[in-house]
Design a protein around this motif. Structure first.
Motif, short mmCIF file in Angstrom:
data_model
loop_
_atom_site.label_atom_id
_atom_site.label_comp_id
_atom_site.label_asym_id
_atom_site.label_seq_id
_atom_site.Cartn_x
_atom_site.Cartn_y
_atom_site.Cartn_z
N ILE A 40 44.90 30.12 37.56
CA ILE A 40 45.04 29.63 38.93
C ILE A 40 43.74 29.81 39.74
O ILE A 40 43.74 29.65 40.95
CB ILE A 40 46.22 30.31 39.65
CG1 ILE A 40 46.07 31.83 39.67
CG2 ILE A 40 47.54 29.89 39.03
CD1 ILE A 40 47.10 32.56 40.51
N ASN A 41 42.65 30.14 39.03
CA ASN A 41 41.33 30.31 39.66
C ASN A 41 41.40 31.20 40.90
O ASN A 41 40.96 30.82 41.98
CB ASN A 41 40.71 28.95 40.02
CG ASN A 41 40.28 28.20 38.78
OD1 ASN A 41 39.82 28.79 37.82
ND2 ASN A 41 40.46 26.89 38.79
N THR A 42 41.96 32.39 40.71
CA THR A 42 42.12 33.33 41.82
C THR A 42 41.59 34.70 41.43
O THR A 42 41.90 35.22 40.36
CB THR A 42 43.61 33.46 42.21
OG1 THR A 42 44.07 32.17 42.65
CG2 THR A 42 43.81 34.47 43.32
N VAL A 43 40.77 35.27 42.33
CA VAL A 43 40.30 36.65 42.17
C VAL A 43 41.09 37.48 43.16
O VAL A 43 41.04 37.23 44.36
CB VAL A 43 38.78 36.77 42.47
CG1 VAL A 43 38.32 38.20 42.20
CG2 VAL A 43 37.97 35.78 41.65
N ARG A 44 41.83 38.47 42.64
CA ARG A 44 42.64 39.34 43.50
C ARG A 44 41.94 40.68 43.65
O ARG A 44 41.54 41.30 42.67
CB ARG A 44 44.02 39.57 42.88
CG ARG A 44 44.92 38.38 42.98
CD ARG A 44 46.35 38.75 42.53
NE ARG A 44 47.11 37.54 42.32
CZ ARG A 44 47.17 36.89 41.16
NH1 ARG A 44 46.54 37.34 40.11
NH2 ARG A 44 47.89 35.79 41.06
N PHE A 45 41.83 41.13 44.88
CA PHE A 45 41.25 42.43 45.20
C PHE A 45 42.38 43.31 45.73
O PHE A 45 43.14 42.87 46.59
CB PHE A 45 40.18 42.31 46.28
CG PHE A 45 38.93 41.59 45.86
CD1 PHE A 45 37.77 42.30 45.60
CD2 PHE A 45 38.91 40.21 45.74
CE1 PHE A 45 36.60 41.65 45.24
CE2 PHE A 45 37.75 39.55 45.36
CZ PHE A 45 36.60 40.27 45.11
N ASN B 297 37.97 24.65 42.53
CA ASN B 297 38.42 25.45 43.66
C ASN B 297 38.62 26.88 43.20
O ASN B 297 39.18 27.11 42.13
CB ASN B 297 39.75 24.91 44.22
CG ASN B 297 39.58 23.59 44.90
OD1 ASN B 297 38.92 23.49 45.92
ND2 ASN B 297 40.16 22.55 44.33
N LEU B 298 38.20 27.81 44.02
CA LEU B 298 38.36 29.23 43.73
C LEU B 298 39.00 29.90 44.93
O LEU B 298 38.68 29.58 46.07
CB LEU B 298 37.00 29.88 43.44
CG LEU B 298 37.02 31.37 43.13
CD1 LEU B 298 37.75 31.65 41.82
CD2 LEU B 298 35.59 31.91 43.06
N THR B 299 39.91 30.83 44.67
CA THR B 299 40.55 31.59 45.74
C THR B 299 40.21 33.06 45.60
O THR B 299 40.29 33.61 44.50
CB THR B 299 42.10 31.42 45.68
OG1 THR B 299 42.41 30.04 45.85
CG2 THR B 299 42.78 32.24 46.77
N LEU B 300 39.78 33.66 46.70
CA LEU B 300 39.61 35.11 46.78
C LEU B 300 40.81 35.63 47.56
O LEU B 300 40.97 35.33 48.74
CB LEU B 300 38.31 35.48 47.51
CG LEU B 300 37.01 34.99 46.91
CD1 LEU B 300 35.83 35.47 47.75
CD2 LEU B 300 36.84 35.45 45.47
N THR C 248 38.64 29.22 48.90
CA THR C 248 39.69 29.65 49.81
C THR C 248 39.70 31.16 49.83
O THR C 248 39.60 31.80 48.79
CB THR C 248 41.07 29.14 49.34
OG1 THR C 248 41.06 27.71 49.32
CG2 THR C 248 42.19 29.62 50.26
N VAL C 249 39.80 31.73 51.02
CA VAL C 249 39.91 33.18 51.16
C VAL C 249 41.24 33.48 51.83
O VAL C 249 41.53 32.96 52.91
CB VAL C 249 38.74 33.77 51.99
CG1 VAL C 249 38.93 35.25 52.21
CG2 VAL C 249 37.41 33.50 51.30
N LYS C 250 42.06 34.30 51.15
CA LYS C 250 43.34 34.71 51.70
C LYS C 250 43.23 36.15 52.19
O LYS C 250 42.78 37.03 51.46
CB LYS C 250 44.44 34.63 50.64
CG LYS C 250 44.75 33.22 50.21
CD LYS C 250 45.89 33.20 49.23
CE LYS C 250 46.24 31.77 48.86
NZ LYS C 250 47.41 31.72 47.98
N GLY C 251 43.65 36.36 53.43
CA GLY C 251 43.60 37.69 54.01
C GLY C 251 44.88 38.03 54.74
O GLY C 251 45.78 37.19 54.86
#
Length: 114
Positions: free
Chosen positions: A16-21, A50-53, A85-88
């Motif tokens: 899903i091209n997502t980096v989870r912190f 597309n990449l999501t952080l 995309t940055v999710k916060g």
């Protein structure tokens, strides 16, 4: 790809091209952030459309960590084919203040505060 310690975790889900912190990133200076920088750069080199952080579970990030994210956003901005995309979380004080600055670095960045 994953970096895991007692205090934080950085995990890349390629499907899903997502980096989870997660956790608390209180590393001392850029040398200690080098593995995270390397991970982010490897992902950028793959050139996903597309990449999501996903930072929603990142409770703390010090100034060195914010610098790492800022440099990564600038790198992605230079790649005109890659979206970011940055999710916060609005519940985590540092995120509401600092993540908006990432959008200033890359106006096309999608910022989702939940």
């Amino acid at each position: 790809m994953e970096i895991k310690t007692n205090s934080f975790e950085v995990e890349y889900d390629k499907e899903i091209n997502t980096v989870r912190f997660q956790g608390s990133l209180r590393l001392s200076g850029m040398d200690e952030y080098a593995p995270i920088v390397e991970l982010l750069n490897q992902i950028a080199d793959q050139n996903p459309a597309n990449l999501t952080l996903d930072l929603r579970a990142l409770e703390f990030l010090n100034s060195s960590g914010i610098n790492v994210l800022s440099k990564f956003v600038i790198r992605v901005r230079q790649n005109k084919e890659m979206g970011l995309t940055v999710k916060g979380s609005e519940e985590i004080a540092w995120q509401t203040k600092s993540l908006k600055n990432l959008q200033r670095l890359m106006p096309s960045l999608t910022l989702e505060l939940q």
